[in-house]
Design an enzyme around this catalytic site. Sequence first.
Site, PDB file in Angstrom:
ATOM      1  N   LYS A  98       0.819  -1.212   0.000  1.00 30.97           N
ATOM      2  CA  LYS A  98       0.000   0.000   0.000  1.00 30.97           C
ATOM      3  C   LYS A  98       0.863   1.276   0.000  1.00 30.97           C
ATOM      4  O   LYS A  98       2.071   1.206   0.233  1.00 30.97           O
ATOM      5  CB  LYS A  98      -0.948  -0.062   1.203  1.00 30.97           C
ATOM      6  CG  LYS A  98      -1.950  -1.238   1.113  1.00 30.97           C
ATOM      7  CD  LYS A  98      -2.916  -1.236   2.301  1.00 30.97           C
ATOM      8  CE  LYS A  98      -3.974  -2.333   2.166  1.00 30.97           C
ATOM      9  NZ  LYS A  98      -4.937  -2.291   3.300  1.00 30.97           N
ATOM     10  N   TYR A 128     -12.673  -1.603  -3.450  1.00 31.78           N
ATOM     11  CA  TYR A 128     -13.152  -1.752  -2.068  1.00 31.78           C
ATOM     12  C   TYR A 128     -14.669  -1.591  -1.946  1.00 31.78           C
ATOM     13  O   TYR A 128     -15.172  -1.250  -0.870  1.00 31.78           O
ATOM     14  CB  TYR A 128     -12.425  -0.755  -1.156  1.00 31.78           C
ATOM     15  CG  TYR A 128     -10.997  -1.166  -0.846  1.00 31.78           C
ATOM     16  CD1 TYR A 128     -10.731  -2.271  -0.028  1.00 31.78           C
ATOM     17  CD2 TYR A 128      -9.912  -0.472  -1.353  1.00 31.78           C
ATOM     18  CE1 TYR A 128      -9.429  -2.659   0.263  1.00 31.78           C
ATOM     19  CE2 TYR A 128      -8.603  -0.854  -1.072  1.00 31.78           C
ATOM     20  CZ  TYR A 128      -8.380  -1.946  -0.255  1.00 31.78           C
ATOM     21  OH  TYR A 128      -7.088  -2.331   0.039  1.00 31.78           O
ATOM     22  N   PHE A 182     -15.300   3.858   7.378  1.00 34.59           N
ATOM     23  CA  PHE A 182     -13.935   4.186   6.971  1.00 34.59           C
ATOM     24  C   PHE A 182     -13.729   4.175   5.455  1.00 34.59           C
ATOM     25  O   PHE A 182     -12.611   4.376   4.964  1.00 34.59           O
ATOM     26  CB  PHE A 182     -12.937   3.230   7.644  1.00 34.59           C
ATOM     27  CG  PHE A 182     -13.167   1.772   7.337  1.00 34.59           C
ATOM     28  CD1 PHE A 182     -12.697   1.195   6.159  1.00 34.59           C
ATOM     29  CD2 PHE A 182     -13.845   0.955   8.243  1.00 34.59           C
ATOM     30  CE1 PHE A 182     -12.905  -0.145   5.875  1.00 34.59           C
ATOM     31  CE2 PHE A 182     -14.057  -0.389   7.962  1.00 34.59           C
ATOM     32  CZ  PHE A 182     -13.589  -0.939   6.769  1.00 34.59           C
ATOM     33  N   ARG A 203      -2.355 -14.671   4.099  1.00 36.36           N
ATOM     34  CA  ARG A 203      -3.034 -13.955   5.191  1.00 36.36           C
ATOM     35  C   ARG A 203      -2.287 -14.182   6.515  1.00 36.36           C
ATOM     36  O   ARG A 203      -2.182 -13.268   7.347  1.00 36.36           O
ATOM     37  CB  ARG A 203      -4.505 -14.398   5.322  1.00 36.36           C
ATOM     38  CG  ARG A 203      -5.398 -14.044   4.132  1.00 36.36           C
ATOM     39  CD  ARG A 203      -5.762 -12.583   4.027  1.00 36.36           C
ATOM     40  NE  ARG A 203      -6.508 -12.107   5.149  1.00 36.36           N
ATOM     41  CZ  ARG A 203      -7.252 -10.992   5.138  1.00 36.36           C
ATOM     42  NH1 ARG A 203      -7.364 -10.253   4.021  1.00 36.36           N
ATOM     43  NH2 ARG A 203      -7.881 -10.602   6.196  1.00 36.36           N
ATOM     44  N   THR A 235      -5.593  -7.419  10.460  1.00 30.63           N
ATOM     45  CA  THR A 235      -5.864  -6.099   9.862  1.00 30.63           C
ATOM     46  C   THR A 235      -5.288  -4.971  10.717  1.00 30.63           C
ATOM     47  O   THR A 235      -4.674  -4.043  10.210  1.00 30.63           O
ATOM     48  CB  THR A 235      -7.386  -5.901   9.713  1.00 30.63           C
ATOM     49  OG1 THR A 235      -7.928  -7.018   8.999  1.00 30.63           O
ATOM     50  CG2 THR A 235      -7.711  -4.617   8.982  1.00 30.63           C
ATOM     51  N   ARG A 264       2.450  -6.976   8.781  1.00 30.80           N
ATOM     52  CA  ARG A 264       1.750  -5.832   9.384  1.00 30.80           C
ATOM     53  C   ARG A 264       2.321  -5.477  10.748  1.00 30.80           C
ATOM     54  O   ARG A 264       2.408  -4.294  11.109  1.00 30.80           O
ATOM     55  CB  ARG A 264       0.245  -6.107   9.435  1.00 30.80           C
ATOM     56  CG  ARG A 264      -0.412  -5.897   8.062  1.00 30.80           C
ATOM     57  CD  ARG A 264      -1.823  -6.385   8.020  1.00 30.80           C
ATOM     58  NE  ARG A 264      -2.555  -5.923   6.832  1.00 30.80           N
ATOM     59  CZ  ARG A 264      -3.726  -6.418   6.443  1.00 30.80           C
ATOM     60  NH1 ARG A 264      -4.303  -7.398   7.145  1.00 30.80           N
ATOM     61  NH2 ARG A 264      -4.326  -5.960   5.372  1.00 30.80           N
ATOM     62  N   ASN A 305      -2.225   0.028   6.946  1.00 29.55           N
ATOM     63  CA  ASN A 305      -1.693  -1.258   7.399  1.00 29.55           C
ATOM     64  C   ASN A 305      -0.805  -1.973   6.388  1.00 29.55           C
ATOM     65  O   ASN A 305      -0.710  -3.195   6.386  1.00 29.55           O
ATOM     66  CB  ASN A 305      -2.835  -2.150   7.898  1.00 29.55           C
ATOM     67  CG  ASN A 305      -3.847  -2.441   6.821  1.00 29.55           C
ATOM     68  OD1 ASN A 305      -3.684  -2.007   5.698  1.00 29.55           O
ATOM     69  ND2 ASN A 305      -4.860  -3.200   7.168  1.00 29.55           N
ATOM     70  N   HIS A 328      -2.031  -5.480   1.410  1.00 27.81           N
ATOM     71  CA  HIS A 328      -3.308  -6.164   1.161  1.00 27.81           C
ATOM     72  C   HIS A 328      -3.041  -7.621   0.826  1.00 27.81           C
ATOM     73  O   HIS A 328      -2.042  -7.940   0.186  1.00 27.81           O
ATOM     74  CB  HIS A 328      -4.014  -5.508  -0.036  1.00 27.81           C
ATOM     75  CG  HIS A 328      -5.208  -6.279  -0.533  1.00 27.81           C
ATOM     76  ND1 HIS A 328      -6.442  -6.170   0.062  1.00 27.81           N
ATOM     77  CD2 HIS A 328      -5.341  -7.192  -1.535  1.00 27.81           C
ATOM     78  CE1 HIS A 328      -7.298  -6.971  -0.578  1.00 27.81           C
ATOM     79  NE2 HIS A 328      -6.649  -7.603  -1.545  1.00 27.81           N
ATOM     80  N   GLU A 378      -9.454  -9.878  -8.034  1.00 31.00           N
ATOM     81  CA  GLU A 378      -8.526  -8.769  -7.770  1.00 31.00           C
ATOM     82  C   GLU A 378      -7.313  -8.824  -8.701  1.00 31.00           C
ATOM     83  O   GLU A 378      -6.835  -7.784  -9.173  1.00 31.00           O
ATOM     84  CB  GLU A 378      -8.098  -8.805  -6.303  1.00 31.00           C
ATOM     85  CG  GLU A 378      -9.266  -8.493  -5.374  1.00 31.00           C
ATOM     86  CD  GLU A 378      -8.963  -8.740  -3.896  1.00 31.00           C
ATOM     87  OE1 GLU A 378      -9.872  -8.521  -3.073  1.00 31.00           O
ATOM     88  OE2 GLU A 378      -7.824  -9.151  -3.552  1.00 31.00           O
TER      89      GLU A 378
HETATM   90  P1  IDP Z   1      -8.097  -6.829   5.445  1.00 31.97           P
HETATM   91  O1  IDP Z   1      -7.278  -5.871   4.590  1.00 31.97           O
HETATM   92  O2  IDP Z   1      -7.301  -7.381   6.580  1.00 31.97           O
HETATM   93  O3  IDP Z   1      -8.785  -7.900   4.625  1.00 31.97           O
HETATM   94  P2  IDP Z   1     -10.677  -5.511   5.627  1.00 31.97           P
HETATM   95  O4  IDP Z   1     -11.621  -5.651   6.783  1.00 31.97           O
HETATM   96  O5  IDP Z   1     -11.031  -6.197   4.344  1.00 31.97           O
HETATM   97  O6  IDP Z   1      -9.235  -5.946   6.132  1.00 31.97           O
HETATM   98  O7  IDP Z   1     -10.528  -3.959   5.362  1.00 31.97           O
HETATM   99  C1  IDP Z   1      -9.921  -3.484   4.169  1.00 31.97           C
HETATM  100  C2  IDP Z   1      -8.990  -2.353   4.521  1.00 31.97           C
HETATM  101  O8  IDP Z   1      -9.749  -1.266   5.045  1.00 31.97           O
HETATM  102  C3  IDP Z   1      -7.969  -2.671   5.635  1.00 31.97           C
HETATM  103  O9  IDP Z   1      -6.844  -3.374   5.162  1.00 31.97           O
HETATM  104  C4  IDP Z   1      -7.641  -1.280   6.132  1.00 31.97           C
HETATM  105  O10 IDP Z   1      -6.716  -0.609   5.253  1.00 31.97           O
HETATM  106  C5  IDP Z   1      -8.996  -0.587   6.065  1.00 31.97           C
HETATM  107  N1  IDP Z   1      -9.728  -0.680   7.331  1.00 31.97           N
HETATM  108  C6  IDP Z   1     -10.332  -1.779   7.854  1.00 31.97           C
HETATM  109  N2  IDP Z   1     -10.912  -1.516   9.037  1.00 31.97           N
HETATM  110  C7  IDP Z   1     -10.675  -0.198   9.257  1.00 31.97           C
HETATM  111  C8  IDP Z   1     -11.029   0.695  10.343  1.00 31.97           C
HETATM  112  O11 IDP Z   1     -11.677   0.317  11.315  1.00 31.97           O
HETATM  113  N3  IDP Z   1     -10.594   1.993  10.221  1.00 31.97           N
HETATM  114  C9  IDP Z   1      -9.878   2.447   9.133  1.00 31.97           C
HETATM  115  N4  IDP Z   1      -9.528   1.635   8.124  1.00 31.97           N
HETATM  116  C10 IDP Z   1      -9.925   0.348   8.177  1.00 31.97           C
HETATM  117 MG    MG Z   2     -10.249  -7.731   3.175  1.00 33.59          MG
END
Ligand code: IDP
Ligand code: MG
Length: 139
Positions: A11, A51, A59, A87, A93, A104, A114, A117, A128
């Site tokens: 990212k 997304y 968010f 993963r 996350t 991470r 974070n 992806h 994707e």
């Molecule tokens: P993942 O990337 O671990 O699969 P997801 O729940 O799919 O997590 O969320 C996608 C992306 O959205 C995360 O990687 C992160 O960059 C962002 N994100 C997820 N939850 C939050 C939050 O609570 N606040 C701000 N950004 C978030």
């Molecule tokens: Mg995800």
Amino acid sequence: MRTDRTFTMLKPDSVEKGYIGAILEKINAAGFKIVAMKLTQMTRRDAMKFYEVHKERPFYGELVEYMTRGPIVAAILEKENAVADFRTLIGATNPADAAEGTIRKLYATSIGENAIHGSDSDENAAIEGAFHFAGRELF
Ligand code: IDP
Ligand code: MG
């Protein structure tokens, strides 16, 4: 549905901080083969589409801003059991919850920023990967 491929993005925060090399080293060391890779930047339209599943989340706007603010490294990776193993390699996350040694834990700043992806299913890995790469860009 093939189970040996996943899709990743380093990212914008990872690229900004100069972590591309270190993160690719971790990915290689974990046994993933890079079958497609490029430095690219998502448009607002790209990020909103990528997304889309999160569009009702609070968010979503912040996520689109973050993911479009600079270049990313997009890649398709190959390994047996690719989605689940990747993963595990990237960690939770929220970096505060991520296991020691995960990408991470090492390189992410916050739940929003974070670092990396990883696709969450074989189906999404295919979707994707096809979003970012044409067939002729896979090797
Ligand atoms: P993942 O990337 O671990 O699969 P997801 O729940 O799919 O997590 O969320 C996608 C992306 O959205 C995360 O990687 C992160 O960059 C962002 N994100 C997820 N939850 C939050 C939050 O609570 N606040 C701000 N950004 C978030
Ligand atoms: Mg995800």
